[in-house]
Design a protein around this motif. Structure first.
Motif, mmCIF file in Angstrom:
data_model
loop_
_atom_site.group_PDB
_atom_site.id
_atom_site.type_symbol
_atom_site.label_atom_id
_atom_site.label_comp_id
_atom_site.label_asym_id
_atom_site.label_seq_id
_atom_site.Cartn_x
_atom_site.Cartn_y
_atom_site.Cartn_z
ATOM 1 N N ASP A 151 0.831 -1.202 0.000
ATOM 2 C CA ASP A 151 0.000 0.000 0.000
ATOM 3 C C ASP A 151 0.868 1.255 0.000
ATOM 4 O OD1 ASP A 151 -1.975 -1.895 0.208
ATOM 5 O OD2 ASP A 151 -2.620 -1.305 2.215
ATOM 6 N N LYS A 152 1.894 1.258 0.814
ATOM 7 C CA LYS A 152 2.809 2.398 0.880
ATOM 8 C C LYS A 152 3.494 2.612 -0.467
ATOM 9 C CE LYS A 152 6.772 4.091 3.489
ATOM 10 N NZ LYS A 152 7.750 3.788 4.537
ATOM 11 N N ASP A 153 3.915 1.531 -1.112
ATOM 12 C CA ASP A 153 4.580 1.611 -2.401
ATOM 13 C C ASP A 153 3.633 2.162 -3.471
ATOM 14 O OD1 ASP A 153 6.879 1.255 -4.015
ATOM 15 O OD2 ASP A 153 6.081 -0.643 -4.772
ATOM 16 N N ILE A 154 2.393 1.691 -3.489
ATOM 17 C CA ILE A 154 1.426 2.150 -4.490
ATOM 18 C C ILE A 154 1.078 3.627 -4.293
ATOM 19 C CG2 ILE A 154 -0.938 1.863 -5.387
ATOM 20 C CD1 ILE A 154 1.015 -0.379 -6.222
ATOM 21 N N LYS A 155 1.075 4.086 -3.058
ATOM 22 C CA LYS A 155 0.781 5.497 -2.778
ATOM 23 C C LYS A 155 1.950 6.417 -3.112
ATOM 24 C CE LYS A 155 -2.233 4.207 1.049
ATOM 25 N NZ LYS A 155 -2.427 4.311 2.511
ATOM 26 N N SER A 156 3.128 5.860 -3.318
ATOM 27 C CA SER A 156 4.348 6.638 -3.570
ATOM 28 C C SER A 156 4.344 7.264 -4.963
ATOM 29 C CB SER A 156 5.570 5.729 -3.423
ATOM 30 O OG SER A 156 5.721 4.924 -4.587
ATOM 31 N N PRO A 157 5.302 8.159 -5.235
ATOM 32 C CA PRO A 157 5.399 8.781 -6.569
ATOM 33 C C PRO A 157 5.596 7.775 -7.711
ATOM 34 C CG PRO A 157 6.643 10.057 -4.985
ATOM 35 C CD PRO A 157 6.220 8.786 -4.282
ATOM 36 N N LYS A 158 6.054 6.571 -7.419
ATOM 37 C CA LYS A 158 6.227 5.560 -8.472
ATOM 38 C C LYS A 158 4.900 5.140 -9.097
ATOM 39 C CE LYS A 158 8.369 2.423 -6.167
ATOM 40 N NZ LYS A 158 9.104 1.227 -5.753
ATOM 41 N N PHE A 159 3.824 5.198 -8.316
ATOM 42 C CA PHE A 159 2.531 4.742 -8.807
ATOM 43 C C PHE A 159 1.497 5.874 -8.747
ATOM 44 C CE2 PHE A 159 4.651 0.756 -7.798
ATOM 45 C CZ PHE A 159 4.313 -0.041 -8.876
ATOM 46 N N LEU A 160 0.725 5.963 -7.672
ATOM 47 C CA LEU A 160 -0.356 6.953 -7.604
ATOM 48 C C LEU A 160 0.088 8.359 -7.224
ATOM 49 C CD1 LEU A 160 -3.238 4.884 -5.968
ATOM 50 C CD2 LEU A 160 -2.954 5.510 -8.374
ATOM 51 N N ASP A 161 1.206 8.480 -6.508
ATOM 52 C CA ASP A 161 1.714 9.780 -6.058
ATOM 53 C C ASP A 161 0.623 10.573 -5.348
ATOM 54 O OD1 ASP A 161 3.315 11.942 -5.547
ATOM 55 O OD2 ASP A 161 3.633 12.480 -7.654
ATOM 56 N N VAL A 162 0.134 10.012 -4.248
ATOM 57 C CA VAL A 162 -1.007 10.612 -3.547
ATOM 58 C C VAL A 162 -0.691 11.971 -2.930
ATOM 59 C CG1 VAL A 162 -2.056 8.350 -3.134
ATOM 60 C CG2 VAL A 162 -0.625 9.386 -1.360
ATOM 61 N N ALA A 163 0.583 12.269 -2.684
ATOM 62 C CA ALA A 163 0.930 13.596 -2.158
ATOM 63 C C ALA A 163 0.641 14.674 -3.203
ATOM 64 C CB ALA A 163 2.395 13.638 -1.729
ATOM 65 N N ALA A 164 0.950 14.398 -4.450
ATOM 66 C CA ALA A 164 0.712 15.364 -5.523
ATOM 67 C C ALA A 164 -0.694 15.263 -6.115
ATOM 68 C CB ALA A 164 1.744 15.175 -6.634
ATOM 69 N N PHE A 165 -1.280 14.057 -6.090
ATOM 70 C CA PHE A 165 -2.595 13.815 -6.701
ATOM 71 C C PHE A 165 -3.488 13.082 -5.695
ATOM 72 C CE2 PHE A 165 0.717 13.646 -9.982
ATOM 73 C CZ PHE A 165 0.316 14.713 -10.770
ATOM 74 N N PRO A 166 -4.028 13.805 -4.722
ATOM 75 C CA PRO A 166 -4.761 13.157 -3.632
ATOM 76 C C PRO A 166 -6.139 12.601 -3.983
ATOM 77 C CG PRO A 166 -4.848 15.532 -3.400
ATOM 78 C CD PRO A 166 -3.921 15.249 -4.553
ATOM 79 N N THR A 167 -6.667 12.960 -5.152
ATOM 80 C CA THR A 167 -8.039 12.569 -5.478
ATOM 81 C C THR A 167 -8.119 11.938 -6.864
ATOM 82 O OG1 THR A 167 -8.796 14.472 -4.182
ATOM 83 C CG2 THR A 167 -10.409 13.430 -5.610
ATOM 84 N N LEU A 168 -8.858 10.837 -6.948
ATOM 85 C CA LEU A 168 -9.238 10.246 -8.229
ATOM 86 C C LEU A 168 -10.630 10.790 -8.515
ATOM 87 C CD1 LEU A 168 -8.272 6.574 -7.344
ATOM 88 C CD2 LEU A 168 -6.933 8.146 -8.724
ATOM 89 N N VAL A 169 -10.857 11.298 -9.726
ATOM 90 C CA VAL A 169 -12.129 11.950 -10.043
ATOM 91 C C VAL A 169 -12.767 11.269 -11.246
ATOM 92 C CG1 VAL A 169 -13.248 14.110 -10.720
ATOM 93 C CG2 VAL A 169 -11.312 14.152 -9.140
ATOM 94 N N TYR A 170 -14.056 10.958 -11.119
ATOM 95 C CA TYR A 170 -14.814 10.366 -12.214
ATOM 96 C C TYR A 170 -15.944 11.311 -12.607
ATOM 97 C CZ TYR A 170 -17.353 7.213 -15.207
ATOM 98 O OH TYR A 170 -17.962 6.656 -16.302
ATOM 99 N N GLY A 195 -17.770 7.874 -19.359
ATOM 100 C CA GLY A 195 -17.082 8.972 -18.701
ATOM 101 C C GLY A 195 -15.585 8.831 -18.712
ATOM 102 N N THR A 196 -14.968 9.633 -17.860
ATOM 103 C CA THR A 196 -13.521 9.609 -17.716
ATOM 104 C C THR A 196 -13.152 9.542 -16.243
ATOM 105 O OG1 THR A 196 -13.375 12.021 -17.709
ATOM 106 C CG2 THR A 196 -13.078 10.929 -19.832
ATOM 107 N N LEU A 197 -12.043 8.874 -15.986
ATOM 108 C CA LEU A 197 -11.480 8.799 -14.642
ATOM 109 C C LEU A 197 -10.153 9.527 -14.681
ATOM 110 C CD1 LEU A 197 -11.528 7.640 -11.736
ATOM 111 C CD2 LEU A 197 -10.278 5.664 -12.649
ATOM 112 N N ARG A 198 -9.980 10.508 -13.797
ATOM 113 C CA ARG A 198 -8.706 11.212 -13.708
ATOM 114 C C ARG A 198 -7.840 10.523 -12.658
ATOM 115 N NH1 ARG A 198 -9.779 16.469 -12.263
ATOM 116 N NH2 ARG A 198 -8.945 16.170 -10.191
ATOM 117 N N VAL A 199 -6.720 9.987 -13.122
ATOM 118 C CA VAL A 199 -5.733 9.327 -12.272
ATOM 119 C C VAL A 199 -4.442 10.116 -12.437
ATOM 120 C CG1 VAL A 199 -4.458 7.197 -11.820
ATOM 121 C CG2 VAL A 199 -6.808 7.079 -12.666
ATOM 122 N N ARG A 200 -3.879 10.567 -11.338
ATOM 123 C CA ARG A 200 -2.708 11.442 -11.410
ATOM 124 C C ARG A 200 -3.075 12.648 -12.258
ATOM 125 N NH1 ARG A 200 2.608 8.692 -10.284
ATOM 126 N NH2 ARG A 200 3.426 10.258 -11.671
#
Length: 173
Positions: A76-95, A106-111
């Motif tokens: 979970d920590k790895d996926i949240k890191s900048p290598k994958f989801l980068d939750v610090a920079a992109f905290p929200t997934l939007v549909y 529709g569209t899903l905004r990831v990163r």
């Protein structure tokens, strides 16, 4: 549409607004690992709404990227890191999408990318002031810009959403 799933008949009111109930909604996912194992997890659905105007339904939902959770905290920590989801920079997934027949296009905004993502509605229950719906989708994570660990983590993420929406005050018709 998902194989083996019958189309859902949906009769919309002429106009209405529904808000998502986060405590009664979930976004679960499954992805393969090493082509052999399935990894499952979930995201918290934090907000959303469905607005119906002139018989057309528009959908908006937000998921908390930092809520990514599987059965393994290090993963979970790895996926949240900048290598994958980068939750610090992109905290929200939007549909964002619109109801078309038995699916939501529709569209899903990831990163920082918006990826076409259609949801196949598999269950919809309308009550007087409540809607409960279940939908599925398949997301190409490479198209979404989440490309690390090719060959280890599968390209496609299967998503299952279950949401409860309540009619907003002043929107009775």
């Amino acid at each position: 549409m998902t194989a083996g799933v019958a189309p859902v008949a949906i009769e919309l009111p002429e106009s209405a607004r529904y808000r998502l109930v986060p405590t009664r909604s979930s976004a679960r996912f499954t992805v393969t690992k090493l082509g052999l194992f399935r990894v499952s997890g979930e995201f918290a659905v934090t907000s959303g709404a469905v607005t119906v105007a002139d018989g057309v339904a528009s959908v908006h939902a937000e998921l908390d990227a930092a809520s990514f959770r599987t059965a393994m905290s290090q993963r979970d920590k790895d996926i949240k890191s900048p290598k994958f989801l980068d939750v610090a920079a992109f905290p929200t997934l939007v549909y964002d999408g619109s109801l078309v027949g038995d699916r939501i296009e529709g569209t899903l905004r990831v990163r920082d990318r918006s990826v076409p993502t259609d949801l196949a509605l598999t269950v919809v229950h309308f009550g007087t002031d409540r809607v409960e719906a279940t939908a599925t989708a398949r997301l190409d994570r490479f198209e979404a810009g989440v490309t690390k660990a090719k060959g280890i983590v599968g390209q496609f993420v299967d998503i299952a959403l279950t949401v409860t929406l309540v009619r907003s005050e002043g929107e009775r018709s």
